[in-house]
Design an enzyme around this catalytic site. Structure first.
Site, PDB file in Angstrom:
ATOM      1  N   GLU A   1       0.839  -1.229   0.000  1.00 16.90           N
ATOM      2  CA  GLU A   1       0.000   0.000   0.000  1.00 16.90           C
ATOM      3  C   GLU A   1       0.852   1.249   0.000  1.00 16.90           C
ATOM      4  OE1 GLU A   1      -2.852   0.379  -0.779  1.00 16.90           O
ATOM      5  OE2 GLU A   1      -3.363  -1.735  -0.684  1.00 16.90           O
TER       6      GLU A   1
HETATM    7  C1  LIG Z   1       2.843  -9.710   0.063  1.00 18.16           C
HETATM    8  C2  LIG Z   1       2.599  -8.579  -0.854  1.00 18.16           C
HETATM    9  C3  LIG Z   1       1.302  -8.245  -1.225  1.00 18.16           C
HETATM   10  C4  LIG Z   1       1.085  -7.219  -2.136  1.00 18.16           C
HETATM   11  N1  LIG Z   1      -0.196  -6.944  -2.556  1.00 18.16           N
HETATM   12  C5  LIG Z   1      -0.373  -6.115  -3.608  1.00 18.16           C
HETATM   13  C6  LIG Z   1      -1.640  -5.983  -4.236  1.00 18.16           C
HETATM   14  O1  LIG Z   1      -2.625  -6.584  -3.796  1.00 18.16           O
HETATM   15  N2  LIG Z   1      -1.756  -5.196  -5.332  1.00 18.16           N
HETATM   16  C7  LIG Z   1      -0.689  -4.516  -5.846  1.00 18.16           C
HETATM   17  O2  LIG Z   1      -0.850  -3.833  -6.842  1.00 18.16           O
HETATM   18  N3  LIG Z   1       0.523  -4.581  -5.260  1.00 18.16           N
HETATM   19  C8  LIG Z   1       0.719  -5.378  -4.163  1.00 18.16           C
HETATM   20  N4  LIG Z   1       1.938  -5.488  -3.584  1.00 18.16           N
HETATM   21  C9  LIG Z   1       3.030  -4.685  -4.101  1.00 18.16           C
HETATM   22  C10 LIG Z   1       3.463  -3.592  -3.134  1.00 18.16           C
HETATM   23  O3  LIG Z   1       2.490  -2.612  -3.027  1.00 18.16           O
HETATM   24  C11 LIG Z   1       4.825  -3.075  -3.636  1.00 18.16           C
HETATM   25  O4  LIG Z   1       5.761  -4.088  -3.357  1.00 18.16           O
HETATM   26  C12 LIG Z   1       5.227  -1.767  -2.995  1.00 18.16           C
HETATM   27  O5  LIG Z   1       4.371  -0.739  -3.391  1.00 18.16           O
HETATM   28  C13 LIG Z   1       6.659  -1.372  -3.335  1.00 18.16           C
HETATM   29  O6  LIG Z   1       6.918  -1.525  -4.699  1.00 18.16           O
HETATM   30  P1  LIG Z   1       8.212  -2.361  -5.120  1.00 18.16           P
HETATM   31  O7  LIG Z   1       8.182  -3.653  -4.403  1.00 18.16           O
HETATM   32  O8  LIG Z   1       8.287  -2.401  -6.584  1.00 18.16           O
HETATM   33  O9  LIG Z   1       9.423  -1.542  -4.553  1.00 18.16           O
HETATM   34  P2  LIG Z   1      10.138  -0.288  -5.262  1.00 18.16           P
HETATM   35  O10 LIG Z   1       9.149   0.658  -5.783  1.00 18.16           O
HETATM   36  O11 LIG Z   1      11.161  -0.804  -6.201  1.00 18.16           O
HETATM   37  O12 LIG Z   1      10.855   0.386  -4.021  1.00 18.16           O
HETATM   38  C14 LIG Z   1      12.086  -0.109  -3.469  1.00 18.16           C
HETATM   39  C15 LIG Z   1      12.536   0.836  -2.344  1.00 18.16           C
HETATM   40  O13 LIG Z   1      12.764   2.144  -2.880  1.00 18.16           O
HETATM   41  C16 LIG Z   1      11.974   3.102  -2.190  1.00 18.16           C
HETATM   42  N5  LIG Z   1      11.504   4.099  -3.146  1.00 18.16           N
HETATM   43  C17 LIG Z   1      11.005   3.902  -4.375  1.00 18.16           C
HETATM   44  N6  LIG Z   1      10.653   5.073  -4.928  1.00 18.16           N
HETATM   45  C18 LIG Z   1      10.911   6.024  -4.038  1.00 18.16           C
HETATM   46  C19 LIG Z   1      10.756   7.441  -4.015  1.00 18.16           C
HETATM   47  N7  LIG Z   1      10.248   8.093  -5.042  1.00 18.16           N
HETATM   48  N8  LIG Z   1      11.102   8.102  -2.899  1.00 18.16           N
HETATM   49  C20 LIG Z   1      11.613   7.450  -1.841  1.00 18.16           C
HETATM   50  N9  LIG Z   1      11.806   6.115  -1.804  1.00 18.16           N
HETATM   51  C21 LIG Z   1      11.459   5.413  -2.894  1.00 18.16           C
HETATM   52  C22 LIG Z   1      10.841   2.329  -1.565  1.00 18.16           C
HETATM   53  O14 LIG Z   1      10.327   2.968  -0.406  1.00 18.16           O
HETATM   54  C23 LIG Z   1      11.507   0.999  -1.230  1.00 18.16           C
HETATM   55  O15 LIG Z   1      12.156   1.079   0.002  1.00 18.16           O
HETATM   56  C24 LIG Z   1       2.175  -6.481  -2.634  1.00 18.16           C
HETATM   57  C25 LIG Z   1       3.482  -6.785  -2.226  1.00 18.16           C
HETATM   58  C26 LIG Z   1       3.702  -7.827  -1.368  1.00 18.16           C
HETATM   59  C27 LIG Z   1       5.123  -8.164  -0.991  1.00 18.16           C
END
Ligand SMILES: Cc1cc2nc3c(=O)[nH]c(=O)nc-3n(C[C@H](O)[C@H](O)[C@H](O)COP(=O)(O)OP(=O)(O)OC[C@H]3O[C@@H](n4cnc5c(N)ncnc54)[C@H](O)[C@@H]3O)c2cc1C
Length: 601
Positions: free
Chosen positions: A441
């Site tokens: 989220e």
């Molecule tokens: C168990 C699980 C359930 C999930 N359920 C859903 C779901 O139902 N629907 C759905 O759509 N998604 C879902 N997700 C996805 C989840 O919302 C994302 O994993 C999350 O939003 C982070 O995206 P990412 O993993 O690509 O990390 P990234 O976006 O690659 O981020 C990696 C790191 O960089 C930081 N970062 C990235 N951009 C910035 C910025 N601009 N400023 C500061 N810091 C930044 C982040 O805070 C993080 O620490 C789920 C994930 C998991 C693990």
């Protein structure tokens, strides 16, 4: 095996005495929430969660979900039966609009249930939880036809919902979404692409799954301004509105993950699946934000929920486990050793947990009330004020609530010593399940940026000024009182730290935006400390009033005042240290180049 008892006494205190739900009886939906009705919801809901959902939490964690060769997914033993009971009892309908089959009661009561469900079984709670988010988006942006087609069966939990944002190459940065939506002659769209990490994406609990999917139409801008939202049912509806032909969306795999094993986290492959646009073209992100805001509050409650259940088990263990002697002399000289409850370091962890969970419960339920007031308050001015404060609170409830919730769950594991690390006791599951809430989220880093980068500056800082005024008024009203005065003076110190941190941002972040990014996490925590402090001051005021009337459960109210004192002693001073960190800015944080991070052999 761990146990769970719904904290019904504390919840009744917050709903009936602190928020005084009955005093809003003139607002739509609130007239039904008389104290006898709210007490019945709290008590019966608590029983359902403790008796039906908690017993399958640990087994669900161990068994997990299973994907079969045909792409179908089965949930762990007992989940389907529990979901049937959940549906039949109507636990998912409490705060949903009556127009579509809901009970139309205040969100405060819906939030109560969210906490109980999630404490009892977080992975189970996500099936109806995601459905609630999808319902909010359809209510806000769906056409009347879409509402009528989907909402009644989603609200009754015959069907569940999902949210599909994430793709392999894009999580936070949704502008990079590649899923395509090709317009078809019949007005529908053919959706093609891969979504990953989709919670509750495929399962055997409901007749149909309604996916809300972000995708791009041909020629749409290649940024967040080019995203549209689509509703894509797993089974297309026949002429009678019942699930018919299978749509082109399949679960390619389920993730093996750290926790919430009983929730199916799916890779969903869309292969020309039939979908329909929700709301306007290229305005999908705004529609999805409605869903995400509802879901963010729910995720904040997950932080509270794991802290609460871990705390309950840690208290029982601390009273039972005997090691060493109290520093002040044996507490139980007849026994070979005292319960570990006597040791201040153990008490520190338990008091931290008590102060956080009770304060956070008050904050989360106040958040629920703000959701209601945003829609239902009598005047436009009151609705706007509630909306403004809720906007500020949402990242704090999500970000601070889950950071602290995880910390508390880990500390409760610590109370068990080595036994906390052994799966049998269940503490490891609470920690593992709590961890995800900091990530999805929108990671907590993104919550902090939402708070500091967007919400603080909005409308010339009107929201944060309104918040400062609100806290300031409570402080002023308590000053001079023998019991409340010292609490208010402590809270005032934290408020001063927050005001100074806000000023520092105003003076420094424009010239170097990295200063904002470098301090946002700290700011969110300062604000968490202040708003939980506000909750504690308010709870202490109610407790003091009650004690003046010599209530039956005097000990409950005395403990409230005692815990408020602990909160002010032990949480509030952190605000000063956080502010100093924030004011150190980004210079030392961003000074080193990439090469300095390489590990030299
Ligand atoms: C168990 C699980 C359930 C999930 N359920 C859903 C779901 O139902 N629907 C759905 O759509 N998604 C879902 N997700 C996805 C989840 O919302 C994302 O994993 C999350 O939003 C982070 O995206 P990412 O993993 O690509 O990390 P990234 O976006 O690659 O981020 C990696 C790191 O960089 C930081 N970062 C990235 N951009 C910035 C910025 N601009 N400023 C500061 N810091 C930044 C982040 O805070 C993080 O620490 C789920 C994930 C998991 C693990």
């Amino acid at each position: 095996m761990p146990s769970y008892t719904a904290p019904t006494r504390d919840t009744r205190f917050i709903v009936n005495e602190l928020l005084d739900l009955a005093s809003f009886g003139n607002l739509p939906g609130f007239e039904m929430a008389t104290p006898d009705v709210t007490d019945a919801v709290i008590d019966e809901g608590g029983k359902f969660c403790a008796q039906v959902l908690a017993p399958i939490n640990q087994s669900g964690d161990q068994q997990g979900c299973t994907r079969h060769e045909d792409g179908s997914v089965t949930t762990p033993d007992g989940f389907k039966e529990a979901f049937d009971q959940f549906r039949e009892a109507g636990w998912g309908t409490i705060a949903a609009p009556e127009e579509f089959g809901g009970q139309g009661m205040p969100h405060v009561l819906g939030f109560v249930m969210e906490e109980f469900i999630s404490s009892a079984n977080q992975a189970f709670g996500m099936y109806p939880g995601l459905t609630n988010g999808a319902i909010s988006a359809l209510i806000a942006k769906g056409s009347q036809e879409q509402k009528e087609m989907y909402l009644p069966k989603m609200i009754s939990n015959q069907w569940t919902g999902t949210m599909n944002l994430t793709e392999p190459h894009c999580g936070t940065d949704l502008g990079m979404i590649r899923t395509k939506a090709e317009p078809q002659a019949d007005g529908s769209y053919a959706i093609t692409g891969t979504k990953i990490f989709i919670s509750a994406g495929e399962h055997d609990l409901a007749e149909n799954i309604i996916h809300l999917v972000l995708a791009k139409t041909p020629g749409a801008p290649d940024s967040t301004k080019g995203i549209s939202l689509f509703v894509v049912p797993k089974f297309l509806l026949d002429e009678d509105g019942n699930p018919g032909e299978r749509n082109g969306v399949m679960c390619g795999s389920i993730e093996h993950k750290m926790g919430i094993h009983a929730n199916s986290t799916c890779v969903l492959n869309y292969d020309g699946a039939k979908g329909w646009m929700v709301g306007e073209e290229n305005k999908g992100l705004a529609a999805m934000f409605i869903m995400m805001n509802a879901a963010r509050l729910g995720v904040g409650i997950q932080g509270l929920s794991q802290a609460e259940v871990a705390y309950q088990n840690a208290v029982a263990y601390a009273l039972d486990r005997r090691q060493g002697r109290a520093l002040t002399g044996p507490a139980d000289p007849q026994a070979q050793a005292d319960p570990i409850f006597v040791h201040p370091d153990v008490r520190r962890m338990l008091m931290d947990a008590k102060a956080f969970t009770e304060g956070m419960r008050a904050l989360a339920l106040w958040g629920g009330l703000l959701v209601d007031l945003t829609h239902k308050a009598q005047t436009e001015e009151e609705r706007a004020e509630a909306d403004m404060i809720l906007g500020l609170m949402t990242p704090v409830i999500k970000g601070y609530g889950t950071d602290k919730g995880y910390e508390v769950a880990t500390n409760m594991q610590q109370v068990f010593g080595g036994h906390g690390y052994i799966e049998e006791w269940g503490m490891s599951q609470f920690v593992r399940d709590a961890r995800i809430a900091q990530i999805y989220e929108g990671t907590n880093g993104i919550q902090a940026m939402d708070l500091c980068g967007r919400k603080l500056a909005q409308n010339g800082g009107a929201a944060i000024q309104a918040f400062f005024k609100l806290v300031g008024e409570d402080i002023a009203a308590a000053k001079g009182d023998e019991v409340l005065g010292p609490l208010a003076e402590s809270l005032e110190k934290a408020l001063n730290e927050q005001q100074a941190a806000t000023m520092w941002f105003m003076q420094n972040a424009m010239q170097n935006p990295n200063h904002l990014g470098a301090g946002a996490h700290h700011y969110m925590h300062i604000m968490g400390i202040v708003v939980l402090g506000l909750m504690w001051l308010r709870m202490a005021r109610v407790a003091q009033d009650k004690l003046a009337g010599s209530p039956e459960d005097k000990a409950f109210y005395e403990a409230k005042i005692g815990t408020a004192r602990y909160y002010m002693d032990r949480f509030v001073p952190d605000a000063g240290a956080l502010r100093r960190k924030l004011e150190s800015g980004a210079d030392s944080m961003m000074a080193l180049g990439e090469e300095a991070f390489a590990t030299a052999a």
